[in-house]
Design a protein around this motif. Structure first.
Motif, PDB file in Angstrom:
ATOM      1  N   THR A   2     135.490  38.678  52.298  1.00 18.95           N
ATOM      2  CA  THR A   2     136.211  40.079  51.978  1.00 18.95           C
ATOM      3  C   THR A   2     135.453  41.097  52.090  1.00 18.95           C
ATOM      4  O   THR A   2     134.306  41.311  52.114  1.00 18.95           O
ATOM      5  N   GLU A   3     136.280  42.246  52.133  1.00 20.27           N
ATOM      6  CA  GLU A   3     135.487  43.818  52.314  1.00 20.27           C
ATOM      7  C   GLU A   3     136.133  44.615  51.527  1.00 20.27           C
ATOM      8  O   GLU A   3     137.550  44.762  51.617  1.00 20.27           O
ATOM      9  N   PHE A   4     135.591  45.516  50.843  1.00 20.90           N
ATOM     10  CA  PHE A   4     136.239  46.402  49.956  1.00 20.90           C
ATOM     11  C   PHE A   4     135.571  47.958  50.227  1.00 20.90           C
ATOM     12  O   PHE A   4     134.254  47.812  50.556  1.00 20.90           O
ATOM     13  N   ALA A   5     136.351  48.870  50.160  1.00 19.04           N
ATOM     14  CA  ALA A   5     135.604  50.163  50.277  1.00 19.04           C
ATOM     15  C   ALA A   5     135.495  51.043  48.706  1.00 19.04           C
ATOM     16  O   ALA A   5     136.887  50.953  48.124  1.00 19.04           O
ATOM     17  N   TRP A   6     134.518  51.861  48.641  1.00 14.92           N
ATOM     18  CA  TRP A   6     134.237  52.451  47.473  1.00 14.92           C
ATOM     19  C   TRP A   6     134.152  53.858  47.715  1.00 14.92           C
ATOM     20  O   TRP A   6     132.991  54.201  48.660  1.00 14.92           O
ATOM     21  N   VAL A   7     134.397  55.072  47.336  1.00 13.54           N
ATOM     22  CA  VAL A   7     133.979  56.290  47.439  1.00 13.54           C
ATOM     23  C   VAL A   7     133.283  56.452  46.408  1.00 13.54           C
ATOM     24  O   VAL A   7     133.589  56.388  44.813  1.00 13.54           O
ATOM     25  N   VAL A   8     131.626  56.964  46.223  1.00 11.38           N
ATOM     26  CA  VAL A   8     130.929  57.180  45.183  1.00 11.38           C
ATOM     27  C   VAL A   8     131.590  58.289  44.219  1.00 11.38           C
ATOM     28  O   VAL A   8     131.498  59.428  44.601  1.00 11.38           O
ATOM     29  N   GLN A   9     131.571  57.919  43.058  1.00 15.15           N
ATOM     30  CA  GLN A   9     132.307  58.957  42.074  1.00 15.15           C
ATOM     31  C   GLN A   9     131.049  59.393  41.318  1.00 15.15           C
ATOM     32  O   GLN A   9     130.163  58.912  40.868  1.00 15.15           O
ATOM     33  N   PRO A  10     131.461  60.521  40.416  1.00 12.09           N
ATOM     34  CA  PRO A  10     130.320  61.292  39.580  1.00 12.09           C
ATOM     35  C   PRO A  10     129.807  60.123  38.620  1.00 12.09           C
ATOM     36  O   PRO A  10     128.324  60.129  38.181  1.00 12.09           O
ATOM     37  N   ASP A  11     130.524  59.207  37.985  1.00  8.92           N
ATOM     38  CA  ASP A  11     130.003  58.446  36.956  1.00  8.92           C
ATOM     39  C   ASP A  11     129.147  57.503  37.422  1.00  8.92           C
ATOM     40  O   ASP A  11     128.256  56.812  36.738  1.00  8.92           O
ATOM     41  N   ALA A  12     128.926  57.411  38.688  1.00  9.33           N
ATOM     42  CA  ALA A  12     127.946  56.424  39.440  1.00  9.33           C
ATOM     43  C   ALA A  12     126.607  56.972  39.848  1.00  9.33           C
ATOM     44  O   ALA A  12     125.746  56.180  40.114  1.00  9.33           O
ATOM     45  N   VAL A  13     126.764  58.431  39.580  1.00  7.39           N
ATOM     46  CA  VAL A  13     125.214  59.062  40.095  1.00  7.39           C
ATOM     47  C   VAL A  13     124.452  59.506  38.822  1.00  7.39           C
ATOM     48  O   VAL A  13     125.014  59.944  37.985  1.00  7.39           O
ATOM     49  N   HIS A  14     123.143  59.270  39.039  1.00  7.30           N
ATOM     50  CA  HIS A  14     122.166  59.775  38.219  1.00  7.30           C
ATOM     51  C   HIS A  14     121.146  60.208  38.972  1.00  7.30           C
ATOM     52  O   HIS A  14     120.587  59.580  39.964  1.00  7.30           O
ATOM     53  N   ASP A  15     120.518  61.238  38.477  1.00  8.21           N
ATOM     54  CA  ASP A  15     119.393  62.025  39.347  1.00  8.21           C
ATOM     55  C   ASP A  15     119.664  62.169  40.727  1.00  8.21           C
ATOM     56  O   ASP A  15     118.637  61.947  41.607  1.00  8.21           O
ATOM     57  N   GLY A  16     120.975  62.351  41.071  1.00 11.45           N
ATOM     58  CA  GLY A  16     121.322  62.622  42.310  1.00 11.45           C
ATOM     59  C   GLY A  16     121.611  61.629  43.300  1.00 11.45           C
ATOM     60  O   GLY A  16     122.050  61.915  44.442  1.00 11.45           O
ATOM     61  N   HIS A  17     121.402  60.587  42.867  1.00 13.32           N
ATOM     62  CA  HIS A  17     122.090  59.379  43.801  1.00 13.32           C
ATOM     63  C   HIS A  17     122.468  58.116  43.022  1.00 13.32           C
ATOM     64  O   HIS A  17     122.556  58.281  41.765  1.00 13.32           O
ATOM     65  N   VAL A  18     123.158  57.278  43.636  1.00 11.15           N
ATOM     66  CA  VAL A  18     123.621  56.268  42.872  1.00 11.15           C
ATOM     67  C   VAL A  18     122.633  55.354  42.268  1.00 11.15           C
ATOM     68  O   VAL A  18     121.702  54.930  42.552  1.00 11.15           O
TER      69      VAL A  18
END
Length: 123
Positions: A2-18
């Motif tokens: 299986t394959e899924f795609a995600w666009v990184v959203q602001p709630d996943a970012v801490h100190d500038g990165h995921v």
């Protein structure tokens, strides 16, 4: 696979990165179709071991593709291999999750069904 795609959203970012914990949430979300497949075969799965290797940072707005496939089927356990790559096809994360099969009917550990074993060996 299986394959899924995600666009990184602001709630996943801490100190500038995921944040590293967010990757685990992404992996869990993409395993849901596998859990449904397991249930159709009469078992649920419990994580017995999770091995994660972080390779590259991801940032706000990055497109992450998460691939999940069966890597090993044992007697009562199986391994799912998961990779996350970014929009540049760079490896961000590699993970292996080992699951134990638990019968939905009895709640006891059970042998992986032959139907799944056969499907895995043909792929």
């Amino acid at each position: 696979m299986t394959e899924f795609a995600w666009v990184v959203q602001p709630d996943a970012v801490h100190d500038g990165h995921v944040n590293n914990v967010k990757y685990l949430e992404f992996l869990e979300q993409t395993r849901k179709p596998w859990y449904q497949y397991f249930a159709s075969l009469g078992f649920r799965s419990l994580v017995a071991h999770l091995d994660v290797t972080y390779k590259k940072e991801a940032f706000l707005g990055d497109l992450l593709r998460i691939r999940t496939e069966i890597d090993r089927v044992g007697n009562t356990s199986l391994d799912l291999q998961q990779t996350i790559v970014n929009q540049h096809e760079e490896l961000v994360l590699n993970a292996r999750a080992t699951f134990v099969a638990i019968s939905i009917a009895t709640g006891e550990k059970m042998r992986i069904p032959d139907e799944m074993r056969g499907a895995w060996q043909q792929s």
